[in-house]
Scaffold this motif. Structure first.
Motif, PDB file in Angstrom:
ATOM      1  N   THR A   1     -10.281  -8.669  -2.209  1.00 39.48           N
ATOM      2  CA  THR A   1      -9.017  -9.188  -1.657  1.00 39.48           C
ATOM      3  C   THR A   1      -7.934  -9.195  -2.730  1.00 39.48           C
ATOM      4  N   ASP A   2      -6.743  -9.610  -2.311  1.00 33.70           N
ATOM      5  CA  ASP A   2      -5.621  -9.621  -3.239  1.00 33.70           C
ATOM      6  C   ASP A   2      -5.808 -10.654  -4.351  1.00 33.70           C
TER       7      ASP A   2
ATOM      8  N   SER B   1      -6.986  -8.814  -7.518  1.00 29.15           N
ATOM      9  CA  SER B   1      -6.216  -7.711  -8.094  1.00 29.15           C
ATOM     10  C   SER B   1      -5.895  -8.003  -9.555  1.00 29.15           C
ATOM     11  N   ASN B   2      -5.936  -6.958 -10.365  1.00 32.05           N
ATOM     12  CA  ASN B   2      -5.707  -7.064 -11.814  1.00 32.05           C
ATOM     13  C   ASN B   2      -6.589  -8.165 -12.412  1.00 32.05           C
TER      14      ASN B   2
ATOM     15  N   ASP C   1     -12.372  -4.658 -16.668  1.00 29.92           N
ATOM     16  CA  ASP C   1     -12.122  -3.709 -15.577  1.00 29.92           C
ATOM     17  C   ASP C   1     -13.367  -2.893 -15.244  1.00 29.92           C
TER      18      ASP C   1
ATOM     19  N   ARG D   1     -15.380  -6.728 -10.220  1.00 27.60           N
ATOM     20  CA  ARG D   1     -14.719  -6.297  -8.986  1.00 27.60           C
ATOM     21  C   ARG D   1     -14.653  -7.490  -8.035  1.00 27.60           C
TER      22      ARG D   1
END
Length: 497
Positions: free
Chosen positions: A49-50, A53-54, A42, A46
């Protein structure tokens, strides 16, 4: 062994929601959580877009699948069966993980590589990855050509590979890998980089070597700090700040005292690689191609200076089609890259074996031996026999390649180059996590092959039961490696120090 019942009396049904086929993932992923794999990813990664995510949860899912032996994106579906949702959160479908990998760019791969190196340092703080590192630590750099078949694979090109002793052209991709090991430890992966199939072996090797050296120093410091913690906390009068200072000082002392040697074959004999070693103040031991200048240097060695050595195990010689168990070694001074600003003078260690195909009898009936020479350029501080044996130990990286090919590196599964590069980085994370779990399981698994670790500790069937808000995993009775499994389980679930 025979089946105890007739065929008419045996039934099979896939209907138990409380059975898992890889119960060993529980302590392994608990170790990953203990080393904060999610937090490390994390903090670094980076992906937009979706699809991104996570990102930490998706990277952890890919690593978990690789730990069980998954070698393609579809194989990651092994995480979705039976009671796995009871044991783990964030279990993703292979299609989701494939879309996530395909969203990577080169910059995102570099972020993931940085996270992987930091995670290795965290693992070194929790497990004795490199015993005997205080004496000498080896960094091995090498590349291999992985054959691919898809016509749309980005970066796939024809490169040279050795198959069955013959040089052949294969269409594939070219991973570059750096490992860290000691005489008493199995290698862990410090850095990786995927290149096009037609890339020269030394392309990007200097930058990879610099990353591997920095990672090695951080790993040695983390391991030294881990060893120093019991000594600093034993005294009741020692405060927390004083303990931290003493631990840091012990780590710095141990790191400075450790000798680091970078080893590579002749493909990496270049001024940039040696310059990277000298800038980082580490030793190098690199095979040298036998050209006219090297032959002249070897010719200056006196016949009375050659020392006979015996190999621990006979080595098969492809050129002469025979086993070789003895050789002679000697050394001389040699200046590489003479006349350039990268000029380096160090030891040239020569090894020779008789060439039976060329050895003849002269006119007086005396056997005239023709020698085949191999040479290594090194600034190793060790005596001749030690330095030569340590250089031959570079072959240990071939064992790492064999283990990876027997596991997640069996395929580079995506058509996107950066997705395959991210896949290679996840392979390194999974390999290091498996090695750390094996060291915590006990001595028999410290140097075991990855396939053995998977078979004995990870891919163990278990049944889940619930009682008093607790989950119990019931494992096979009389499992031969149950004590090692329980040792790993207990250590991974212990309270943090």
């Amino acid at each position: 062994m025979r089946i105890s019942h007739g065929a008419a009396r045996v039934r099979a049904s896939f209907d138990d929601p409380n059975v898992v086929s890889c119960a060993g993932l529980v302590p392994v992923m608990a170790l990953a959580q203990r080393c904060d794999l999610h937090g490390v990813v994390d903090a670094r990664l980076r992906v937009p877009t979706d699809k991104g995510s996570n990102a930490s949860g998706k990277v952890a899912a890919i690593v978990a699948g690789m730990v069980t032996g998954a070698d393609s994106i579809d194989d990651l579906d092994v995480l979705r069966h039976g009671g796995m949702p009871t044991l783990f959160d964030g279990v993703y479908a292979p299609s989701t993980l494939g879309s996530f990998l395909r969203a990577f760019t080169h910059g995102h791969v570099r972020q993931l590589q940085a996270a992987g190196r930091q995670f290795l340092v965290r693992l070194a703080g929790q497990a004795p990855l490199l015993p005997s590192a205080g004496a000498v630590t080896f960094i091995d750099v090498d590349s291999l050509l992985r054959r691919v078949y898809g016509k749309q694979k980005q970066g796939a090109a024809f490169g040279h590979a050795k198959v069955g002793g013959y040089q052949v052209l294969l269409r594939g991709l070219n991973p570059l890998v750096a490992t860290i090991s000691t005489p008493d430890a199995a290698p862990v992966i410090a850095a990786t980089q995927l290149r096009a199939g037609n890339a020269g072996s030394a392309r990007g090797a200097a930058a990879l070597a610099a990353e591997a050296i920095a990672t090695t120093r951080a790993v040695l410091a983390a391991q030294a700090a881990r060893s120093a913690v019991p000594a600093t906390t034993a005294t009741a009068a020692t405060t927390t700040a004083a303990a931290a200072t003493a631990t840091t000082a012990a780590a710095a002392t141990a790191t400075a005292a450790s000798e680091i040697v970078l080893r590579a074959d002749s493909a990496f004999y270049s001024r940039t690689v040696i310059a990277a070693c000298r800038r980082a103040r580490v030793r190098f031991s690199i095979t040298v191609r036998i050209d006219a200048k090297v032959r002249r240097a070897i010719a200056t060695i006196g016949e009375d200076t050659w020392t006979e050595i015996r190999y621990p195990q006979p080595v098969w010689d492809e050129d002469q089609q025979r086993f070789i168990s003895r050789a002679q070694i000697s050394e001389t001074a040699y200046t590489a890259f003479e006349g350039t600003r990268h000029e380096v003078t160090a030891r040239l260690i020569a090894r020779r074996v008789p060439d039976l195909k060329k050895s003849t009898v002269d006119g007086q009936g005396v056997l005239f031996t023709v020698w085949r020479h191999h040479a290594a350029f090194t600034d190793s501080p060790y005596i001749l026999v030690q330095a030569e044996a340590q250089h031959r130990g570079h072959a240990i990286i071939e064992q790492v390649f064999a283990e990876l090919i027997d596991g997640p590196l069996a395929h580079l599964p995506s058509g996107r180059f950066n997705a395959n590069n991210a896949w290679l980085t996840c392979i390194a994370i999974a390999h290091n996590l498996t090695r750390a779990a094996a060291t915590l399981a006990g001595r028999p698994h410290h140097t075991a092959r990855a396939a053995t670790i998977r078979r004995q500790l990870i891919d163990v069937a278990g049944r889940i039961s619930r009682h008093a808000r607790a989950v119990t995993i019931h494992l096979p009775q009389h499992w031969p490696w149950q004590h090692n499994w329980l040792r790993l389980f207990t250590t991974a679930h212990a309270p943090p120090a």
